[in-house]
Motif scaffolding. Sequence first.
Motif, PDB file in Angstrom:
ATOM      1  N   TYR A  71       0.365  -1.222   0.152  1.00 10.96           N
ATOM      2  CA  TYR A  71       0.031  -0.493  -0.002  1.00 10.96           C
ATOM      3  C   TYR A  71       0.691   1.540  -0.121  1.00 10.96           C
ATOM      4  O   TYR A  71       0.452   2.280  -0.371  1.00 10.96           O
ATOM      5  N   PRO A  89     -13.468  -8.347  -6.540  1.00 14.40           N
ATOM      6  CA  PRO A  89     -14.537  -7.103  -6.081  1.00 14.40           C
ATOM      7  C   PRO A  89     -15.529  -7.733  -7.213  1.00 14.40           C
ATOM      8  O   PRO A  89     -17.000  -7.493  -6.867  1.00 14.40           O
ATOM      9  N   ALA A 103     -10.891  -3.703   4.330  1.00 11.54           N
ATOM     10  CA  ALA A 103     -11.111  -3.625   3.147  1.00 11.54           C
ATOM     11  C   ALA A 103      -9.720  -2.735   2.557  1.00 11.54           C
ATOM     12  O   ALA A 103     -10.393  -2.128   0.852  1.00 11.54           O
ATOM     13  N   ASP A 137      -9.888  -1.842   8.792  1.00 15.25           N
ATOM     14  CA  ASP A 137      -8.979  -2.553   7.648  1.00 15.25           C
ATOM     15  C   ASP A 137      -7.847  -3.003   9.255  1.00 15.25           C
ATOM     16  O   ASP A 137      -7.533  -1.722  10.136  1.00 15.25           O
TER      17      ASP A 137
HETATM   18  C1  LIG Z   1      -5.534  -9.602  -0.247  1.00 20.05           C
HETATM   19  S1  LIG Z   1      -5.915  -7.343   1.085  1.00 20.05           S
HETATM   20  C2  LIG Z   1      -7.680  -7.953   0.758  1.00 20.05           C
HETATM   21  C3  LIG Z   1      -8.194  -6.060   0.155  1.00 20.05           C
HETATM   22  C4  LIG Z   1      -9.906  -5.549  -0.564  1.00 20.05           C
HETATM   23  N1  LIG Z   1     -10.685  -6.444   0.533  1.00 20.05           N
HETATM   24  C5  LIG Z   1      -9.778  -5.774  -2.094  1.00 20.05           C
HETATM   25  O1  LIG Z   1      -9.831  -7.205  -2.430  1.00 20.05           O
HETATM   26  O2  LIG Z   1      -9.519  -5.635  -2.555  1.00 20.05           O
HETATM   27  C6  LIG Z   1      -6.205  -7.788   2.550  1.00 20.05           C
HETATM   28  C7  LIG Z   1      -6.470  -7.021   3.465  1.00 20.05           C
HETATM   29  O3  LIG Z   1      -7.089  -7.371   5.099  1.00 20.05           O
HETATM   30  C8  LIG Z   1      -6.644  -7.177   5.980  1.00 20.05           C
HETATM   31  N2  LIG Z   1      -6.924  -7.737   7.228  1.00 20.05           N
HETATM   32  C9  LIG Z   1      -5.762  -8.631   7.615  1.00 20.05           C
HETATM   33  N3  LIG Z   1      -5.856  -8.792   8.915  1.00 20.05           N
HETATM   34  C10 LIG Z   1      -7.231  -8.253   9.040  1.00 20.05           C
HETATM   35  C11 LIG Z   1      -7.394  -8.323  10.786  1.00 20.05           C
HETATM   36  N4  LIG Z   1      -7.387  -9.163  11.380  1.00 20.05           N
HETATM   37  N5  LIG Z   1      -9.009  -7.451  10.463  1.00 20.05           N
HETATM   38  C12 LIG Z   1      -8.808  -6.499   8.887  1.00 20.05           C
HETATM   39  N6  LIG Z   1      -8.529  -6.497   7.872  1.00 20.05           N
HETATM   40  C13 LIG Z   1      -7.231  -7.374   7.942  1.00 20.05           C
HETATM   41  C14 LIG Z   1      -4.874  -6.755   5.439  1.00 20.05           C
HETATM   42  O4  LIG Z   1      -4.345  -5.006   5.885  1.00 20.05           O
HETATM   43  C15 LIG Z   1      -5.327  -6.677   3.789  1.00 20.05           C
HETATM   44  O5  LIG Z   1      -5.980  -5.017   3.557  1.00 20.05           O
END
Ligand SMILES: C[S@@+](CC[C@H](N)C(=O)[O-])C[C@H]1O[C@@H](n2cnc3c(N)ncnc32)[C@H](O)[C@@H]1O
Length: 263
Positions: free
Chosen positions: A54, A73, A101, A122
């Motif tokens: 990021y 998505p 997110a 997030d």
């Molecule tokens: C592969 S990315 C997906 C981002 C978005 N949902 C997308 O599809 O573009 C996974 C995301 O999950 C977040 N994440 C990981 N563990 C988490 C937690 N325990 N609670 C909230 N977010 C979390 C990460 O920081 C990351 O931004």
Amino acid sequence: MESQESFSDAARSVRLDVRLPRHNGDFDQDREFCSVLVDGTWRDIRFHDYAGIYRIPGLYEKLFHDILDCRSPDVVGKLLKEQIQRDGVAPSSLRVLDLGAGNGLVGEQMRTVGADHLVGVDITPEAGTAVERDRPGTYDAYYVTDVTDPPREVADALAGARLNTMSCVAALGYDDIPPSAFRAAFNLIGDGGWIAFTIKDRFLSADDTSGFAALISACEREHVLTVRSSEHYRHRLDVAGNPLHYVAIVGTKERDIPIDLLP
Ligand SMILES: C[S@@+](CC[C@H](N)C(=O)[O-])C[C@H]1O[C@@H](n2cnc3c(N)ncnc32)[C@H](O)[C@@H]1O
């Protein structure tokens, strides 16, 4: 809406040199990495080093969407839209909690579906910085927090947001979102609300070690979650060009997930 699209386009149009490693494709998703040219030096960045990804504007979009053709998505947005249409639900009535997110791609998708109110959560601080940089205004509110233990003011804001839809895309399992955080977010949604998520197919199978196979099947068995539609699809390619398959699920929440359903 127009300004969101132009910010998104700006993130996508950043010139980035990205290389994928040559290997035989026999290691799991959470060990994949790429090399990125940053200030004249090639740097290896693990795909699950979300903070590192990021921090570089446009890298998430370039890597996962342009090079590895991530569809998640779009798939979950389409599945949710089709299901609410079948049920005669106005998209503008959706008040969405987007769990995991990231930098806002799913938020953008939920706005396309027609959601009126959108809250992002997030755990990675750089995700919050990236969404401000790349897609400001996409979310009505965005919290960098652990949803299982948010500070009081965040807990109060989430509880008062009258959330009726949860989205969670490409973020369950591995060292990302555990079952306890899925439960905490699920329980913020009103009864009768929509639950829309994607998960690696293996995490719903007999070989699962993430805990989600047991949790989701218990939620169905105990009438906590009613699955309304699902799709097995290609989430993206891996670094060797092989397909990675996920399942997208759209269901309705019947009641809170009791603590004893956690694996
Ligand atoms: C592969 S990315 C997906 C981002 C978005 N949902 C997308 O599809 O573009 C996974 C995301 O999950 C977040 N994440 C990981 N563990 C988490 C937690 N325990 N609670 C909230 N977010 C979390 C990460 O920081 C990351 O931004």
